[in-house]
Scaffold this motif. Sequence first.
Motif, mmCIF file in Angstrom:
data_model
loop_
_atom_site.group_PDB
_atom_site.id
_atom_site.type_symbol
_atom_site.label_atom_id
_atom_site.label_comp_id
_atom_site.label_asym_id
_atom_site.label_seq_id
_atom_site.Cartn_x
_atom_site.Cartn_y
_atom_site.Cartn_z
ATOM 1 N N ALA A 1 0.939 -1.110 0.211
ATOM 2 C CA ALA A 1 0.183 0.027 -0.180
ATOM 3 C C ALA A 1 0.843 1.401 0.439
ATOM 4 O O ALA A 1 1.330 1.115 0.497
ATOM 5 N N GLY B 1 -8.156 9.325 3.785
ATOM 6 C CA GLY B 1 -6.470 8.991 3.111
ATOM 7 C C GLY B 1 -6.117 10.072 4.039
ATOM 8 O O GLY B 1 -4.632 9.751 4.204
ATOM 9 N N ARG C 1 -7.527 -0.394 3.448
ATOM 10 C CA ARG C 1 -7.036 1.023 3.569
ATOM 11 C C ARG C 1 -7.928 1.911 4.626
ATOM 12 O O ARG C 1 -6.490 2.671 5.213
#
Length: 406
Positions: free
Chosen positions: A31, A56, A120
């Motif tokens: 990632a 994010g 994520r």
Amino acid sequence: MTTAQPESFPTIHWEEGGESRSARWRSERGAAAATRVVLADDTLPADVAYRMACEGTGLLWRGDFQNARMLLQSLTRRLDKTGERKAKKKPAAPAVAGMPTPQLALPFHQQRQLQAQRARVLSMVLIELDPQYTIHLRRAPLVQAACVDAWGAPEGDVAQVVSLRELQALVGAHEWRKKGVEIPALAKLAPKAYDRIHPHYGVFSPVRGEYVDLIAQAPLPTALAKQSLAYDIGTGTGVIAAVLARRGIQKVLATDTDPRALACAKENLERLGVDTRVELAQTDLFPEGKAALVVCNPPWVPAKPSAPVERAVYDEGSRMLRGFLAGVSAHLVPGGEAWLILSDFAEHLGLRSREELLTWISQAGLQVVGKNHIRPRHPKAQDAANPLHQARAAEMTTLWRLQVAW
């Protein structure tokens, strides 16, 4: 153990105490490092953390370590609720008896997408390790041994940042490696001998042991009487090679492309006392030469893996399966057999048909001389709440005994 070189790791940056700081970013699944990183501690509300993680933003933890764990649990609960709401908006298509069920509570590809999104978000809670793998936070555990198991000995004087979720997985893998996984088939073949496999970090654990039972029970080809040599293609932890050796095969050549897997297999084979019969080789699929028995348990779902350990389950385009079938005839002695161990889970999802598999077998100049079946015993097969329960409940693992159609 072979580890990536320091220069191959990206760098993560943040501001702290009026200064610009940086550290090496480590991610097993590759990632990308968060482009925006802020400091976070016990005063950060879970709702705010959830919003920032969804956007994010990396949350580099500076508070109590156990509170970071609690925050991660809070983020998980919020993601679960979001997933439940989305599932209710998309009702499952009715199942038709005898037909694949590509539309379930959540279609397979949609579920994979949700899992990726979930990973994520949860990876945004970050922990800094000093160059010796020490966490300088209140109530932080000692993780040095687990880090050495996974990454090798510390190198240089550079600090590292890893997601808390991945760090937990790393520690969990370390405990599994110490404890090991009991393999009943190994115990039955040698009742007084050691019977546990110790998976390394990043190497798929044989927790779904039904396929091992198939290999332990299938009739051995008569060609082994003339040449007691078998190949184990994609050995992983080495469990298949160990079973073949305990069944009396004098020499097993086990291959894998992953240095971690080969190191894991070497350790397990030595512990099981069969290392003198098994030779390990780093190669893609087949070694040179021919054998009386060639065994392969390829990934059973034709989809792209999102992390190295998933390569044991997901194989984009069925590359390994098709490569094994296409090439195995050139590596069999007359009368030898190829054993393909494969779940039909992908067939029940509509990702691969039985007709495709039979066509690949025929095109490779092979014929089916026998089949052995077994139902999976893993908990997901009995979990009616699992989004893919219909496919999992119908799943069957088969050992296909193949010979060259001379």
